[in-house]
Design a protein around this motif. Structure first.
Motif, PDB file in Angstrom:
ATOM      1  N   ASP A 221       0.832  -1.208   0.000  1.00  0.00           N
ATOM      2  CA  ASP A 221       0.000   0.000   0.000  1.00  0.00           C
ATOM      3  C   ASP A 221       0.861   1.251   0.000  1.00  0.00           C
ATOM      4  O   ASP A 221       0.562   2.232  -0.695  1.00  0.00           O
ATOM      5  CB  ASP A 221      -0.919   0.007   1.227  1.00  0.00           C
ATOM      6  CG  ASP A 221      -2.112  -0.917   1.050  1.00  0.00           C
ATOM      7  OD1 ASP A 221      -2.361  -1.342  -0.095  1.00  0.00           O
ATOM      8  OD2 ASP A 221      -2.792  -1.204   2.058  1.00  0.00           O
ATOM      9  N   LYS A 224       2.378   1.818  -3.414  1.00  0.00           N
ATOM     10  CA  LYS A 224       1.384   2.362  -4.330  1.00  0.00           C
ATOM     11  C   LYS A 224       1.177   3.860  -4.112  1.00  0.00           C
ATOM     12  O   LYS A 224       1.112   4.644  -5.059  1.00  0.00           O
ATOM     13  CB  LYS A 224       0.050   1.625  -4.158  1.00  0.00           C
ATOM     14  CG  LYS A 224       0.031   0.202  -4.677  1.00  0.00           C
ATOM     15  CD  LYS A 224      -1.338  -0.428  -4.446  1.00  0.00           C
ATOM     16  CE  LYS A 224      -1.389  -1.858  -4.962  1.00  0.00           C
ATOM     17  NZ  LYS A 224      -2.718  -2.483  -4.716  1.00  0.00           N
ATOM     18  N   ILE A 225       1.075   4.245  -2.844  1.00  0.00           N
ATOM     19  CA  ILE A 225       0.844   5.654  -2.517  1.00  0.00           C
ATOM     20  C   ILE A 225       2.015   6.517  -2.967  1.00  0.00           C
ATOM     21  O   ILE A 225       1.844   7.538  -3.646  1.00  0.00           O
ATOM     22  CB  ILE A 225       0.619   5.809  -0.996  1.00  0.00           C
ATOM     23  CG1 ILE A 225      -0.714   5.183  -0.594  1.00  0.00           C
ATOM     24  CG2 ILE A 225       0.660   7.282  -0.589  1.00  0.00           C
ATOM     25  CD1 ILE A 225      -0.905   5.061   0.901  1.00  0.00           C
ATOM     26  N   ALA A 228       2.371   6.554  -6.875  1.00  0.00           N
ATOM     27  CA  ALA A 228       1.344   7.383  -7.516  1.00  0.00           C
ATOM     28  C   ALA A 228       1.649   8.858  -7.332  1.00  0.00           C
ATOM     29  O   ALA A 228       1.532   9.658  -8.268  1.00  0.00           O
ATOM     30  CB  ALA A 228      -0.030   7.043  -6.931  1.00  0.00           C
ATOM     31  N   VAL A 272     -12.624   7.083   0.636  1.00  0.00           N
ATOM     32  CA  VAL A 272     -11.748   6.283  -0.217  1.00  0.00           C
ATOM     33  C   VAL A 272     -11.076   5.257   0.693  1.00  0.00           C
ATOM     34  O   VAL A 272     -10.264   5.616   1.542  1.00  0.00           O
ATOM     35  CB  VAL A 272     -10.696   7.154  -0.925  1.00  0.00           C
ATOM     36  CG1 VAL A 272      -9.810   6.289  -1.798  1.00  0.00           C
ATOM     37  CG2 VAL A 272     -11.368   8.246  -1.750  1.00  0.00           C
ATOM     38  N   ARG A 274      -9.937   1.495  -0.171  1.00  0.00           N
ATOM     39  CA  ARG A 274      -8.918   0.573  -0.654  1.00  0.00           C
ATOM     40  C   ARG A 274      -7.939   1.215  -1.636  1.00  0.00           C
ATOM     41  O   ARG A 274      -6.883   0.672  -1.888  1.00  0.00           O
ATOM     42  CB  ARG A 274      -9.590  -0.625  -1.323  1.00  0.00           C
ATOM     43  CG  ARG A 274     -10.413  -1.466  -0.372  1.00  0.00           C
ATOM     44  CD  ARG A 274     -11.007  -2.656  -1.082  1.00  0.00           C
ATOM     45  NE  ARG A 274     -11.788  -3.500  -0.186  1.00  0.00           N
ATOM     46  CZ  ARG A 274     -11.278  -4.445   0.583  1.00  0.00           C
ATOM     47  NH1 ARG A 274      -9.973  -4.677   0.549  1.00  0.00           N
ATOM     48  NH2 ARG A 274     -12.042  -5.170   1.380  1.00  0.00           N
ATOM     49  N   ARG A 275      -8.301   2.328  -2.198  1.00  0.00           N
ATOM     50  CA  ARG A 275      -7.449   2.941  -3.221  1.00  0.00           C
ATOM     51  C   ARG A 275      -7.033   4.350  -2.817  1.00  0.00           C
ATOM     52  O   ARG A 275      -7.291   5.328  -3.513  1.00  0.00           O
ATOM     53  CB  ARG A 275      -8.169   2.957  -4.565  1.00  0.00           C
ATOM     54  CG  ARG A 275      -8.497   1.564  -5.086  1.00  0.00           C
ATOM     55  CD  ARG A 275      -9.185   1.618  -6.426  1.00  0.00           C
ATOM     56  NE  ARG A 275      -9.449   0.287  -6.948  1.00  0.00           N
ATOM     57  CZ  ARG A 275     -10.066   0.042  -8.105  1.00  0.00           C
ATOM     58  NH1 ARG A 275     -10.477   1.067  -8.857  1.00  0.00           N
ATOM     59  NH2 ARG A 275     -10.272  -1.191  -8.508  1.00  0.00           N
ATOM     60  N   TRP A 277      -4.225   5.445  -2.889  1.00  0.00           N
ATOM     61  CA  TRP A 277      -3.222   5.934  -3.843  1.00  0.00           C
ATOM     62  C   TRP A 277      -3.855   6.863  -4.882  1.00  0.00           C
ATOM     63  O   TRP A 277      -3.151   7.710  -5.474  1.00  0.00           O
ATOM     64  CB  TRP A 277      -2.515   4.768  -4.533  1.00  0.00           C
ATOM     65  CG  TRP A 277      -3.393   3.880  -5.368  1.00  0.00           C
ATOM     66  CD1 TRP A 277      -4.014   2.737  -4.964  1.00  0.00           C
ATOM     67  CD2 TRP A 277      -3.750   4.064  -6.741  1.00  0.00           C
ATOM     68  NE1 TRP A 277      -4.740   2.193  -5.993  1.00  0.00           N
ATOM     69  CE2 TRP A 277      -4.593   2.982  -7.095  1.00  0.00           C
ATOM     70  CE3 TRP A 277      -3.435   5.012  -7.703  1.00  0.00           C
ATOM     71  CZ2 TRP A 277      -5.121   2.847  -8.377  1.00  0.00           C
ATOM     72  CZ3 TRP A 277      -3.963   4.884  -8.981  1.00  0.00           C
ATOM     73  CH2 TRP A 277      -4.794   3.805  -9.306  1.00  0.00           C
ATOM     74  N   LEU A 278      -5.172   6.758  -5.082  1.00  0.00           N
ATOM     75  CA  LEU A 278      -5.841   7.656  -6.028  1.00  0.00           C
ATOM     76  C   LEU A 278      -5.799   9.105  -5.532  1.00  0.00           C
ATOM     77  O   LEU A 278      -5.662  10.037  -6.324  1.00  0.00           O
ATOM     78  CB  LEU A 278      -7.288   7.216  -6.237  1.00  0.00           C
ATOM     79  CG  LEU A 278      -7.494   5.948  -7.073  1.00  0.00           C
ATOM     80  CD1 LEU A 278      -8.958   5.544  -7.064  1.00  0.00           C
ATOM     81  CD2 LEU A 278      -6.995   6.176  -8.502  1.00  0.00           C
TER      82      LEU A 278
END
Length: 378
Positions: A221, A224-225, A228, A272, A274-275, A277-278
């Motif tokens: 996680d 990903k963060i 991104a 938000v 699970r994502r 990172w968006l």
């Protein structure tokens, strides 16, 4: 998603920038150019923010917060007496004499600057290697930075100097791109470590990432963060520095404050899940424009620009990776405790929301909240 949409609309409603943003770093731009007709002389231009000069020597005579050209003219001698002794240019070990030749004002993206022009007259011909000693603002601002460029025809050498790194030797005939790269790399690291809003944004995204039972999923996680965020801010950083994209400082700095608020608010009212990172990806574009402000004013040939931009980008990545590496193991160890789940994630996020809201109000509406700066400088 209603509050998320509302804050994005609020950002879009902001308009042109004020004369100066409180968040903007203390920067100055020093340019030296050789004179083809006089081998003993360099022509210099030193762009120093009026807000910095006012902070250092007080040029706002009537204290109304608006510095006029008349006030600049009235303090012309004081500006020269303050700035020029804080700059030393050496050739072959001999100090060149600095002679003021004029002053003007110019508008930069972050406010109005005093343009001090001068000549550096050396006893000998200008050598291929010059040493610049830079001490502007060293006694009042430990984070001040001077972006120095020396032009010899089409050849350009550059460095970033400031109170923690006051001297550089620059080769005019064969500019050292590696030294330029490392100089801007260090500057990129410090830009992250001294950018409280960038740090709080990153931490707000990382707080919930460790609330899992296993270490590896938490690492995924976090990767990903960070990835991104890196991808999106690298895009706008490059576009802004290359002059392809221009966004007013007020919009950028207000958007950064808003991104911190949204990231922290998502921890206490998660929309938000699970994502996450968006969020990092979306607001990374705004943070990239904020990073670009550190390189605004650079007018370099492709080779020098590549070295400067590349070094700064790598420095930003190193700076944020250092924060992540310091945070992740410790947070994972205490993730199941009440201290972390309630004290850090919940209470900490609410504190960040309050701080970011204050920043947003100050930056968006160009106001000063009494006592707010004493809690956490903007």
């Amino acid at each position: 998603m209603r509050w998320f949409a509302l804050v994005l609309i609020a950002t879009a409603c902001l308009v042109s920038p004020p004369d100066a943003m409180a968040h903007k770093e203390s920067d100055a731009y020093l340019t030296l150019k050789t004179d083809p007709g006089d081998p003993h002389r360099l022509h210099g231009q030193w762009d120093i923010a009026l807000r910095d000069l006012d902070f250092a020597i007080g040029i706002d005579s009537n204290h109304d917060g608006a510095i006029t050209w008349g006030e600049v003219q009235a303090h012309k001698g004081a500006i020269e007496a303050y700035a020029l002794p804080r700059l030393v240019v050496k050739g072959d070990g001999l100090t060149c004499e600095l002679q003021a030749t004029g002053q003007a004002i110019d508008a930069h993206t972050d406010g109005t600057y005093n343009v001090l022009t001068f000549d550096a007259v050396c006893d000998k011909n200008i050598p291929s290697r010059l040493t610049v000693v830079y001490n502007l603002m060293y006694e009042v601002d430990p984070y001040h930075r001077g972006i120095v460029t020396i032009h010899d025809g089409a050849k350009v050498a550059g460095a970033v100097l400031g109170p923690s790194h006051t001297q550089a030797s620059l080769d005019l005939h064969e500019p050292g791109r590696w030294s330029e790269f490392t100089s801007f790399l260090v500057d990129g690291v410090w830009h992250i470590w001294t950018g409280t809003d960038h740090i709080l944004f990153l931490l707000s995204l990382l707080f919930p990432a460790v609330l899992v039972r296993r270490f590896w999923p938490a690492c995924v996680d976090v990767i990903k963060i960070v990835s991104a965020f890196s991808v999106s801010h690298s895009v706008t950083l490059s576009l802004a520095v290359l002059g392809i994209v221009h966004v007013p400082s007020r919009l950028v700095e207000s958007g950064i404050a808003l991104s911190v608020l949204v990231a922290a608010l998502n921890n206490v009212y998660p929309l938000v899940h699970r994502r996450v990172w968006l969020i990092a990806f979306a607001f990374g574009f705004i943070h990239g424009l904020g990073f670009a402000s550190a390189l605004t004013g650079l007018q370099l040939p492709p080779g020098a620009m590549a070295a400067s931009l590349g070094g700064f980008s790598v420095g930003v990545e190193i700076g944020q990776e250092a924060i992540v590496l310091a945070f992740l193991p410790l947070a994972f160890l205490v993730r199941l405790t009440r201290f972390y789940r309630f004290g850090v994630v919940r209470v900490g996020s609410w504190l960040i929301v309050a701080i970011a809201a204050g920043w947003f109000i100050e930056r968006a509406f160009d106001v000063v909240i009494p006592g707010f700066a004493s809690i956490l400088p903007n």
